[in-house]
Design a protein around this motif. Sequence first.
Motif, PDB file in Angstrom:
ATOM      1  N   SER A   1      29.534  43.087  40.228  1.00 32.41           N
ATOM      2  CA  SER A   1      29.796  42.142  39.141  1.00 32.41           C
ATOM      3  C   SER A   1      28.555  41.353  38.773  1.00 32.41           C
TER       4      SER A   1
ATOM      5  N   HIS B   1      37.882  35.035  38.354  1.00 36.62           N
ATOM      6  CA  HIS B   1      38.116  36.458  38.584  1.00 36.62           C
ATOM      7  C   HIS B   1      37.757  37.294  37.369  1.00 36.62           C
TER       8      HIS B   1
ATOM      9  N   HIS C   1      32.660  42.575  44.199  1.00 41.38           N
ATOM     10  CA  HIS C   1      31.688  41.532  43.866  1.00 41.38           C
ATOM     11  C   HIS C   1      30.278  42.103  43.699  1.00 41.38           C
TER      12      HIS C   1
ATOM     13  N   HIS D   1      37.333  38.929  43.455  1.00 47.04           N
ATOM     14  CA  HIS D   1      36.724  40.097  42.829  1.00 47.04           C
ATOM     15  C   HIS D   1      36.634  41.190  43.884  1.00 47.04           C
TER      16      HIS D   1
END
Length: 182
Positions: A16, A65, A13, A10
Amino acid sequence: MASALIVYAHPAHQRSRANRALLDRISDLHNVTVHDLYETYPDFFIDVEAEQALLLEHDLIVIQHPVYWYNMPALLREWQDLVLEYGYAYGRQQQKLAGKGMWVVMTAGAPEHTYSETGVNERPLSDYFLHYPRMANVCHLDMKPTFEIYHGRHTEDATLGDAAEQYRSRLLSYLKELSNHA
C-alpha cells in the motif's frame, strides 16, 4: 494533549503506497498509536477486552483502511462486530466511547471520477460506507469528515506527499480540538 488511536486494517500493508505514505508522515507523533489489526491478529482471534481498553485510552478513534470491494477489509469488520458490542459501545447505560472523536480514512485504488453517477462505480465512495455515520451515532461518537485518497498506486509522489501532509494537518487539528474541549 489529546491522543489518537489509529485502528489500521490493511491485509497487504507492504503493497500500500498510499497508506504507507500517510502513516510515515505521522510516525513522529508521540500521542498517536498506530494499531495494525492484521499484524496484531493474523489468526483473526481478537482480544476484545484488550481492544476495548485501548479505545478507552484515546480521545480520537481513527478507522483507516483500503476499500476492498466497496467495503472494509474482513478483519476490520470482525473487529467492529466484536469490540463495539452492546453494553460497551452502545446501550442504555453503557456508552463508554461517548464523546470521543471518530475519523474515517480510506484509500481507494480507482480514480475519484469512477466514484460518481457516470463512473463505473455509479455513486460516490461515501454511499458505500453509510454504516460509519450510523456507528458514530449509535456509539455517540463525534464523527469528523471522512478523508479519502483515490488512485494511490498511480498518484505522483508530490501529490501523495501533499495528501499525507493534509492527513497530518487534519489529525493534529482534531487532536487540538479535542484537547480544547477536555
